[in-house]
Motif scaffolding. Structure first.
Motif, PDB file in Angstrom:
ATOM      1  N   LEU A   1     122.292  71.899  52.437  1.00  0.00           N
ATOM      2  CA  LEU A   1     122.533  72.105  51.011  1.00  0.00           C
ATOM      3  C   LEU A   1     122.710  73.596  50.702  1.00  0.00           C
ATOM      4  O   LEU A   1     123.618  73.986  49.960  1.00  0.00           O
ATOM      5  CB  LEU A   1     121.357  71.544  50.217  1.00  0.00           C
ATOM      6  N   TYR A   2     121.852  74.431  51.299  1.00  0.00           N
ATOM      7  CA  TYR A   2     121.974  75.877  51.099  1.00  0.00           C
ATOM      8  C   TYR A   2     123.315  76.381  51.616  1.00  0.00           C
ATOM      9  O   TYR A   2     123.997  77.143  50.961  1.00  0.00           O
ATOM     10  CB  TYR A   2     120.837  76.617  51.829  1.00  0.00           C
ATOM     11  N   LEU A   3     123.679  75.928  52.818  1.00  0.00           N
ATOM     12  CA  LEU A   3     124.932  76.395  53.423  1.00  0.00           C
ATOM     13  C   LEU A   3     126.119  76.008  52.557  1.00  0.00           C
ATOM     14  O   LEU A   3     127.037  76.806  52.343  1.00  0.00           O
ATOM     15  CB  LEU A   3     125.113  75.797  54.818  1.00  0.00           C
ATOM     16  N   MET A   4     126.115  74.779  52.034  1.00  0.00           N
ATOM     17  CA  MET A   4     127.254  74.315  51.265  1.00  0.00           C
ATOM     18  C   MET A   4     127.300  74.970  49.888  1.00  0.00           C
ATOM     19  O   MET A   4     128.301  74.901  49.200  1.00  0.00           O
ATOM     20  CB  MET A   4     127.209  72.787  51.090  1.00  0.00           C
TER      21      MET A   4
ATOM     22  N   GLY B   1     122.498  83.653  57.378  1.00  0.00           N
ATOM     23  CA  GLY B   1     121.278  84.456  57.453  1.00  0.00           C
ATOM     24  C   GLY B   1     120.332  84.152  56.298  1.00  0.00           C
ATOM     25  O   GLY B   1     119.147  83.863  56.503  1.00  0.00           O
ATOM     26  N   TYR B   2     120.881  84.163  55.060  1.00  0.00           N
ATOM     27  CA  TYR B   2     120.049  83.889  53.893  1.00  0.00           C
ATOM     28  C   TYR B   2     119.509  82.465  53.963  1.00  0.00           C
ATOM     29  O   TYR B   2     118.332  82.206  53.676  1.00  0.00           O
ATOM     30  CB  TYR B   2     120.872  84.097  52.613  1.00  0.00           C
ATOM     31  N   THR B   3     120.372  81.521  54.358  1.00  0.00           N
ATOM     32  CA  THR B   3     119.954  80.123  54.437  1.00  0.00           C
ATOM     33  C   THR B   3     118.774  79.967  55.384  1.00  0.00           C
ATOM     34  O   THR B   3     117.757  79.373  55.031  1.00  0.00           O
ATOM     35  CB  THR B   3     121.128  79.263  54.947  1.00  0.00           C
TER      36      THR B   3
ATOM     37  N   PHE C   1     120.441  78.621  69.525  1.00  0.00           N
ATOM     38  CA  PHE C   1     121.858  78.869  69.263  1.00  0.00           C
ATOM     39  C   PHE C   1     122.627  77.563  69.115  1.00  0.00           C
ATOM     40  O   PHE C   1     123.498  77.442  68.253  1.00  0.00           O
ATOM     41  CB  PHE C   1     122.475  79.714  70.376  1.00  0.00           C
ATOM     42  N   ALA C   2     122.313  76.596  69.962  1.00  0.00           N
ATOM     43  CA  ALA C   2     122.997  75.303  69.881  1.00  0.00           C
ATOM     44  C   ALA C   2     122.777  74.676  68.516  1.00  0.00           C
ATOM     45  O   ALA C   2     123.699  74.111  67.917  1.00  0.00           O
ATOM     46  CB  ALA C   2     122.502  74.377  70.985  1.00  0.00           C
ATOM     47  N   ILE C   3     121.541  74.803  68.007  1.00  0.00           N
ATOM     48  CA  ILE C   3     121.254  74.199  66.709  1.00  0.00           C
ATOM     49  C   ILE C   3     122.001  74.926  65.589  1.00  0.00           C
ATOM     50  O   ILE C   3     122.557  74.289  64.689  1.00  0.00           O
ATOM     51  CB  ILE C   3     119.741  74.205  66.448  1.00  0.00           C
ATOM     52  N   ILE C   4     122.027  76.265  65.672  1.00  0.00           N
ATOM     53  CA  ILE C   4     122.763  77.010  64.641  1.00  0.00           C
ATOM     54  C   ILE C   4     124.248  76.631  64.691  1.00  0.00           C
ATOM     55  O   ILE C   4     124.884  76.426  63.653  1.00  0.00           O
ATOM     56  CB  ILE C   4     122.549  78.526  64.814  1.00  0.00           C
ATOM     57  N   ALA C   5     124.768  76.468  65.911  1.00  0.00           N
ATOM     58  CA  ALA C   5     126.161  76.034  66.053  1.00  0.00           C
ATOM     59  C   ALA C   5     126.364  74.674  65.389  1.00  0.00           C
ATOM     60  O   ALA C   5     127.355  74.452  64.682  1.00  0.00           O
ATOM     61  CB  ALA C   5     126.551  75.970  67.525  1.00  0.00           C
ATOM     62  N   LEU C   6     125.396  73.781  65.610  1.00  0.00           N
ATOM     63  CA  LEU C   6     125.475  72.450  64.996  1.00  0.00           C
ATOM     64  C   LEU C   6     125.573  72.569  63.474  1.00  0.00           C
ATOM     65  O   LEU C   6     126.422  71.937  62.836  1.00  0.00           O
ATOM     66  CB  LEU C   6     124.240  71.640  65.391  1.00  0.00           C
ATOM     67  N   LEU C   7     124.694  73.418  62.897  1.00  0.00           N
ATOM     68  CA  LEU C   7     124.690  73.586  61.433  1.00  0.00           C
ATOM     69  C   LEU C   7     126.037  74.094  60.946  1.00  0.00           C
ATOM     70  O   LEU C   7     126.605  73.578  59.980  1.00  0.00           O
ATOM     71  CB  LEU C   7     123.594  74.576  61.032  1.00  0.00           C
ATOM     72  N   ILE C   8     126.560  75.139  61.628  1.00  0.00           N
ATOM     73  CA  ILE C   8     127.819  75.732  61.175  1.00  0.00           C
ATOM     74  C   ILE C   8     128.965  74.736  61.294  1.00  0.00           C
ATOM     75  O   ILE C   8     129.782  74.596  60.379  1.00  0.00           O
ATOM     76  CB  ILE C   8     128.110  77.015  61.969  1.00  0.00           C
TER      77      ILE C   8
ATOM     78  N   THR D   1     129.655  65.614  66.340  1.00  0.00           N
ATOM     79  CA  THR D   1     129.138  66.956  66.635  1.00  0.00           C
ATOM     80  C   THR D   1     127.706  66.871  67.155  1.00  0.00           C
ATOM     81  O   THR D   1     127.345  67.521  68.138  1.00  0.00           O
ATOM     82  CB  THR D   1     129.146  67.837  65.366  1.00  0.00           C
ATOM     83  N   THR D   2     126.886  66.050  66.481  1.00  0.00           N
ATOM     84  CA  THR D   2     125.492  65.925  66.913  1.00  0.00           C
ATOM     85  C   THR D   2     125.414  65.406  68.341  1.00  0.00           C
ATOM     86  O   THR D   2     124.625  65.901  69.147  1.00  0.00           O
ATOM     87  CB  THR D   2     124.729  64.965  65.989  1.00  0.00           C
ATOM     88  N   ALA D   3     126.256  64.417  68.650  1.00  0.00           N
ATOM     89  CA  ALA D   3     126.228  63.859  69.998  1.00  0.00           C
ATOM     90  C   ALA D   3     126.561  64.936  71.033  1.00  0.00           C
ATOM     91  O   ALA D   3     125.870  65.072  72.055  1.00  0.00           O
ATOM     92  CB  ALA D   3     127.209  62.690  70.096  1.00  0.00           C
ATOM     93  N   ILE D   4     127.601  65.730  70.751  1.00  0.00           N
ATOM     94  CA  ILE D   4     128.004  66.757  71.723  1.00  0.00           C
ATOM     95  C   ILE D   4     126.914  67.821  71.884  1.00  0.00           C
ATOM     96  O   ILE D   4     126.515  68.171  72.999  1.00  0.00           O
ATOM     97  CB  ILE D   4     129.340  67.404  71.281  1.00  0.00           C
TER      98      ILE D   4
END
Lengths: 362, 254
Positions: A312-315, A321-323, B32-39, B50-53
């Motif tokens: 939600l923060y990202l979107m 960084g802030y998120t 890093f993998a998790i941050i990549a997932l979020l982005i 994406t989650t599966a990969i």
């Protein structure tokens, strides 16, 4: 042959009971005072594309829900409800046929949805665990009774919490944590001296890690940690946070102490004249292998818990960084305190066991 | 927080020595993998795919960087892939039925000022949440059961397949109990603030059992437990089938 037959009867019985319980909860609307509507069919009325100030595209959908009441005096009556939801479904929901909903009357002939009826799916998924346990040769009795005892203790904790208005939250948590770890150790190791040693190690390691971490946090003036972001902004922020840390790390530390202590005790039984120093060293060697996976367990649990709010923060146009700072600073602090506990458990358990263990006289 | 981080790293290096460096590296890659997932999800990639990969990457790191014995690592990795797939298969219909995605009315205060039509599919994100939640528990369970069974096979290489398979359950009993505890205590950690809040909102039992957040936590606990249970037979089956000589050879390598 007879044993195999008996097992099949058990499995079929378990499946039957779970299905029965699921169906019964699906049709339990008579127990509810609020009117419940069972959805027969839905029709989409409109779908409007919308873009928010952060250029996110989403659709606002209006659906007409046709259903009938399943309880109260209106039982059997047809009803039509209009529901509007965003396609991303953060707070609102798309309703599907055969779902049941709790509704309330807002004005004559107009009903609004209060909540989805979810009891049947919960009963079903818990039942799935029971069926699986019956399909395999686990010692089910001990496992299920330990879960039940722990749930009862937790229920008592919540009741006490409500009575005392979170004033003594941390004290209550410590007492509860001691109780549930005693139950866990007795169920897995039995009421033995081994369990006592494991308990002492887990208790010491957790306490030292917590006290030390709290001291470090105060030293740095709690800077950079958003304690106000604790679940639902519940007061006192710090007490709630520490209690959550205690509950979440407890299982992992118990797992660790049991692994180390049982290996060391076994070693002592096999080689009676093993020196305390060698035992301590072996304990450290075993512990080394455990630290990584255990930290991983908590890492993923912490991340998963916060996935919704992070997204939600990202979107909402915030930088990564802030998120992460806003949403995960608490989680990361929790993870660090837990990790310190996990690391400290290795030398503490190895020391206690190597000093206390005696060869059993057989 | 910086003090905590430094303390953690120093303690880790003191206790685990050189091993600590590879542990830190593993943790770093996973983060890093998790941050990549979020982005990736925020950029609009399909959440479940994406989650599966990313899960596969995380499992590779979590298993191969923590386990030295190659046979144990291979079996654990295969099992954890199967379990993750099974968890996906179980989670999707259950969540479809339960609609426990996103946030609850209890969160509303926190959400003020946010644009709520964010364009991410929260029902899909709910699936990702459960899968991510299970990754650590599943990989640890797979490794623990495989290495426990391998040890039995090594000490008694003459055991027949059926006995090895049955031994899997005696090894599994203890692990199942400890992992259930870990999951249950984490359920306690996340739900006690919720129960407290529900009390101040004067919820009755009917509101509690049908509540979205409560339902989501119960389902997370239940699905992860199912994953742990299923790990036992799948691991035991693989260990019982594998060539005994391989297990013995792999332990001699070290």
């Amino acid at each position: 042959m007879k044993i195999i037959k008996k097992r099949w009867v058990q499995i079929c019985l378990a499946i039957g009971l779970v299905l029965l319980a699921t169906v019964a909860t699906y049709f339990d609307s008579g127990l509810y005072q609020k009117p419940i509507v069972s959805i027969d069919r839905v029709a989409q009325q409109s779908k409007t594309k919308g873009t928010d100030q952060y250029k996110n595209t989403d659709y606002q959908v209006v659906q007409k829900i046709y259903g009938h009441f399943t309880n109260t005096a209106k039982k059997g009556d047809k009803v039509t409800i209009t529901n509007s939801y965003a396609q991303s479904q953060l707070l609102d929901e798309r309703y599907k046929p055969h779902q049941q909903i709790l509704v309330s009357k807002t004005s004559p002939k107009v009903y609004t949805i209060q909540s989805t009826k979810r009891d049947a799916v919960l009963v079903f998924s818990i039942g799935l665990v029971i069926i699986l346990l019956f399909c395999m040769k686990f010692t089910r009795g001990r496992l299920l009774s330990s879960v039940l005892i722990n749930l009862v203790i937790f229920f008592g904790f919540v009741q006490a919490l409500i009575k005392l208005r979170t004033g003594d939250l941390v004290l209550l948590t410590v007492i509860t944590a001691i109780l549930i770890s005693v139950v866990a150790l007795i169920v897995i190791l039995g009421p033995t001296k081994d369990a006592l040693m494991a308990f002492l190690s887990a208790f010491l390691a957790t306490s030292i890690a917590l006290l030390f971490s709290v001291w470090l946090l105060q030293l740095s003036g709690d800077s950079g940690i958003h304690f106000e972001m604790v679940d639902f902004g519940l007061q006192p922020y710090f007490g709630v946070f520490i209690s959550q840390v205690i509950f979440s790390v407890l299982g992992v530390i118990l797992d660790e102490t049991m692994d180390i202590s049982s290996s060391l005790i076994e070693m002592k039984q096999e080689v009676a004249d093993i020196s305390k120093k060698t035992l301590f060293k072996s304990g450290m060697a075993i512990g080394k292998e455990l630290v990584g996976p255990l930290i991983n367990i908590l890492l993923f649990i912490v991340v998963a818990e916060n996935l919704n709010v992070v997204m939600l923060y990202l979107m909402n146009g915030n930088s990564i960084g802030y998120t992460l700072d806003m949403t995960l600073s608490l989680g990361v602090t929790q993870l660090l305190i837990s990790s310190i506990g996990i690391v400290l458990t290795v030398p503490i358990t190895s020391f206690i066991i190597s000093q206390m263990v005696r060869k059993k006289v057989s | 927080m910086l003090y905590l981080l430094i303390t953690f790293i120093v303690l880790l290096l003191i206790v685990t020595g050189q091993r600590g460096l590879s542990l830190l590296l593993g943790l770093g890659i996973n983060i890093f993998a998790i941050i990549a997932l979020l982005i990736l999800i925020a950029d609009g990639f399909n959440v479940v795919v994406t989650t599966a990969i990313i899960s596969v990457i995380i499992l590779v790191v979590a298993i191969y960087m923590n386990v030295e014995n190659s046979v144990t690592a291979n079996i654990s990795f295969k099992t954890s892939l199967v379990i993750t797939a099974l968890i996906l298969l179980i989670t999707i219909p259950i969540l479809y039925w339960s609609s426990t995605q996103g946030m609850g009315v209890e969160d509303q205060e926190e959400l003020e000022g946010f644009s709520l039509s964010a364009g991410v599919s929260f029902p899909q994100l709910a699936i990702a949440t459960i899968v991510v939640n299970s990754l650590g528990v599943i990989s640890e369970t797979c490794v623990a059961i495989t290495s426990g069974l391998n040890e039995i096979v090594m000490n008694k290489p003459t055991l027949d397949q059926k006995t090895v398979f049955a031994d899997g359950f005696s090894v599994g009993n203890k692990i199942l109990a400890t992992q259930t505890n870990t999951l249950l205590f984490n359920f306690f950690a996340t739900t006690f603030p919720l129960f407290f809040l529900m009390n101040s909102l004067h919820y009755g039992w009917q509101e509690i059992v049908n509540d979205k957040l409560f339902g989501a936590e119960v389902i997370t606990f239940v699905v992860c437990t199912i994953g742990v249970i299923l790990t036992v037979p799948i691991t035991a089956y693989q260990v019982s089938r594998i060539d005994r000589k391989k297990i013995i050879a792999s332990t001699k390598e070290q």
